[in-house]
Design a protein around this motif. Structure first.
Motif, short mmCIF file in Angstrom:
data_model
loop_
_atom_site.label_atom_id
_atom_site.label_comp_id
_atom_site.label_asym_id
_atom_site.label_seq_id
_atom_site.Cartn_x
_atom_site.Cartn_y
_atom_site.Cartn_z
N ALA A 287 18.03 24.19 -1.84
CA ALA A 287 17.15 24.78 -1.03
C ALA A 287 16.19 23.36 0.21
N ALA A 288 15.75 24.43 1.00
CA ALA A 288 15.96 23.61 2.57
C ALA A 288 13.50 23.34 2.60
N TYR A 289 13.72 22.25 3.16
CA TYR A 289 12.46 22.73 3.53
C TYR A 289 12.11 22.34 5.43
N VAL A 290 13.60 21.80 5.73
CA VAL A 290 13.67 21.87 7.37
C VAL A 290 14.15 22.50 8.07
N LYS A 291 14.29 23.42 9.19
CA LYS A 291 15.35 24.63 9.96
C LYS A 291 16.38 23.45 10.10
N ASP A 292 17.44 25.00 9.89
CA ASP A 292 18.17 24.89 10.27
C ASP A 292 19.48 25.26 11.56
N VAL A 293 19.58 24.22 12.57
CA VAL A 293 20.34 24.61 14.12
C VAL A 293 21.18 25.63 14.07
N THR A 294 22.01 26.45 12.56
CA THR A 294 23.22 26.99 12.31
C THR A 294 22.81 28.76 12.52
N ASP A 295 21.43 28.47 11.93
CA ASP A 295 20.55 29.40 11.88
C ASP A 295 19.54 30.25 13.13
N PRO A 296 20.36 31.78 13.40
CA PRO A 296 19.74 32.50 14.65
C PRO A 296 18.29 32.33 14.14
N GLN A 297 18.27 32.80 13.18
CA GLN A 297 16.33 33.38 13.47
C GLN A 297 15.73 31.64 14.28
N TRP A 298 16.18 30.73 14.72
CA TRP A 298 15.42 29.34 15.34
C TRP A 298 15.95 29.53 16.76
N HIS A 299 16.78 30.62 17.28
CA HIS A 299 16.96 30.17 18.33
C HIS A 299 15.93 30.79 19.68
N ASP A 300 15.14 30.79 18.74
CA ASP A 300 13.90 31.08 20.35
C ASP A 300 12.25 30.81 19.75
N ASP A 301 12.75 29.86 18.97
CA ASP A 301 11.54 28.70 17.90
C ASP A 301 11.33 27.57 19.14
N ALA A 302 10.22 27.51 18.94
CA ALA A 302 9.38 25.99 20.24
C ALA A 302 10.35 25.20 19.48
N GLY A 303 9.43 24.90 17.68
CA GLY A 303 10.04 23.43 17.73
C GLY A 303 11.86 23.42 17.93
N MET A 304 12.53 24.12 17.11
CA MET A 304 13.81 23.73 17.28
C MET A 304 14.21 23.68 18.62
N ARG A 305 13.91 24.34 19.63
CA ARG A 305 14.36 24.29 21.40
C ARG A 305 14.16 23.03 21.22
N GLU A 306 12.51 21.99 21.14
CA GLU A 306 12.23 20.54 21.34
C GLU A 306 13.05 19.77 21.19
N PHE A 307 13.60 19.77 20.19
CA PHE A 307 14.64 19.35 19.09
C PHE A 307 16.51 19.17 19.71
N LEU A 308 16.63 20.61 20.29
CA LEU A 308 17.97 20.96 20.87
C LEU A 308 17.92 20.28 22.36
N ALA A 309 16.61 19.89 22.04
CA ALA A 309 16.19 19.60 24.14
C ALA A 309 16.37 17.93 24.00
N PHE A 310 15.89 17.29 22.92
CA PHE A 310 16.16 16.25 22.58
C PHE A 310 17.45 15.50 22.42
N MET A 311 18.24 16.24 20.82
CA MET A 311 20.27 15.65 21.39
C MET A 311 20.31 15.79 22.26
N GLU A 312 19.90 17.08 23.38
CA GLU A 312 21.25 16.77 24.44
C GLU A 312 20.89 15.38 25.61
N ARG A 313 19.43 15.70 25.47
CA ARG A 313 18.95 14.48 26.46
C ARG A 313 18.72 12.73 25.93
N ASP A 314 18.50 12.85 24.56
CA ASP A 314 18.19 11.66 24.08
C ASP A 314 19.58 11.51 23.42
N PHE A 315 20.19 11.77 22.92
CA PHE A 315 21.50 11.80 21.43
C PHE A 315 22.30 12.49 21.58
#
Length: 408
Positions: A287-315
């Motif tokens: 069961a889930a309550y947060v988005k999964d990076v591996t799920d392609p349905q979030w590839h164009d999702d603004a929230g996921m893009r923000e998270f991935l930008a954080f991972m790339e730049r800050d972590f």
């Protein structure tokens, strides 16, 4: 200007200054660990020991708070994040909590991880009236504002999750023979209770074996062999990441192919499924309550893009496939929201007051339709989940968002 008018003007000006100073003083209220430039936040994580896979949560939070500080902090104040290792040991957690409260004098302890560790400091934190905020465990007892007004959870509670699995089984596989593996502590027992409550009168006939393990065991292979021998055709896997990966792998090795349910706290693709082998995890349900990076349905999702930008730049050293990074990011955002709501009243009382006043707040890593809501009588911020099934190299969501019906 006459002398009388001049004196009156000076008096009025002095009164205005005094009033302004009083207002300024009234507006700023600080608890321990707070100044005009700093907010000290304490944290306890298992950076070592049997649950060390969760240490990435603390590292994600540290990176997120650094990002906030680099952008100017919260109302001009920088977060001083002090995070200690307890090796998933309750006595060590007590030692670290005392250090944070009595030596470091933090404003609050945030997202300390593990049911055993948080249980060990539960009474201490409430006796000291120090917020034990957004604990990283889904035990049901964190939602008890009447008896423990200084403790609040964050993630959906464990009993709700296994109740949802029970409902699914009663509908889809009513004659199931269920084998359960659970960690022998409050965390494992809470999940088990939810499963039994969800199955109701059928629990005793459907559950054919309950196997518990200790976190000190190097491997749980023997428990999996026993569960297979019980004839169970459903496997409910209530384990932390290291043991979850072992269980999935061993079941495949011995040719045991039950319908598997894996608790959400070990649903990370990066730290559990990949090490266990994608081929061994096919069709596992969780069961889930947060988005999964591996799920392609979030590839164009603004929230996921923000998270991935954080991972790339800050972590950049963090593993974006590890679901724990998403959780760390989301809970850190929730604390930032609480601190923003506090304004210049950064007292322990007001921290809890604002934490209990979150209305439809969304960190954009939450699944659509799920939001954070609290009140003075509801200390369960997230109480919704969606079922998911592992296919290929990713989780696939199915069914509707399900609201929990378990109270603390």
């Amino acid at each position: 200007m006459s002398m009388v008018r001049k004196v009156a003007s000076i008096s009025a000006a002095l009164l205005l200054c005094a009033a302004t100073s009083t207002t300024a003083l009234a507006q700023k209220k600080y608890g321990p660990g707070v100044s005009d430039t700093e907010i000290k936040i304490g944290n306890i994580m298992p950076y070592s020991g049997p649950a060390s896979a969760y240490g990435v949560i603390g590292r994600t939070e540290a990176a997120y708070f650094k990002k906030i500080n680099d952008a100017g902090g919260i109302n001009g104040r920088k977060i001083n994040f002090i995070s200690y290792d307890d090796a998933y040991s309750p006595p060590k957690a007590v030692e670290q909590a005392r250090k944070l409260v009595e030596s470091d004098e933090v404003l609050l302890i945030f997202n300390s991880l593990g049911t055993p560790s948080n249980s060990a400091i539960h009474k201490y934190m409430n006796a000291k009236k120090v917020p034990q905020l957004f604990v990283a465990t889904g035990a049901t007892k964190w939602n008890d504002p009447k008896n423990f007004p200084w403790t609040m959870g964050w993630q959906p509670n464990y009993q709700s999750e296994t109740q949802i699995y029970a409902k699914y089984l009663l509908k889809e596989k009513p004659n199931a023979k269920i084998g359960v593996l659970f960690q022998n502590d409050d965390y494992g027992k809470d999940y088990l209770k939810g499963l039994k409550d969800g199955l109701g009168a059928k629990a005793s006939s459907m559950i054919v074996m309950e196997e518990s393990y200790e976190t000190s065991e190097p491997t749980i292979d023997n428990h999996i062999v026993k569960l297979k021998a019980s004839g169970a055709d459903v496997f409910v896997n209530i384990t932390t990441p290291k043991f979850a990966a072992q269980a999935i792998k061993k079941a495949a090795e011995i040719g045991w192919t039950p319908t598997q349910f894996l608790n959400n706290v070990s649903a990370s693709v990066g730290s559990v499924i990949k090490p266990a082998g994608y081929e061994n995890a096919q069709n596992i349900i969780s069961a889930a309550y947060v988005k999964d990076v591996t799920d392609p349905q979030w590839h164009d999702d603004a929230g996921m893009r923000e998270f991935l930008a954080f991972m790339e730049r800050d972590f950049p050293e963090g593993n974006k496939l590890d679901g724990s990074t998403v959780v760390g990011y989301g809970v850190a955002q929730t604390l930032v929201q609480v601190l923003k709501q506090c304004g210049d009243d950064l007292t322990r009382d007001n921290v809890m007051k604002q934490a209990a006043n979150l209305k439809s707040f969304r960190t954009e890593v939450l699944l659509p339709g799920i939001s954070i809501n609290t009140s003075p009588t509801d200390f369960a911020p997230i109480s919704q989940l969606q079922l998911m099934r592992f296919k290929g190299e990713k989780w696939e969501l199915f069914g509707d968002i399900i609201s929990a019906d378990v109270d603390g």
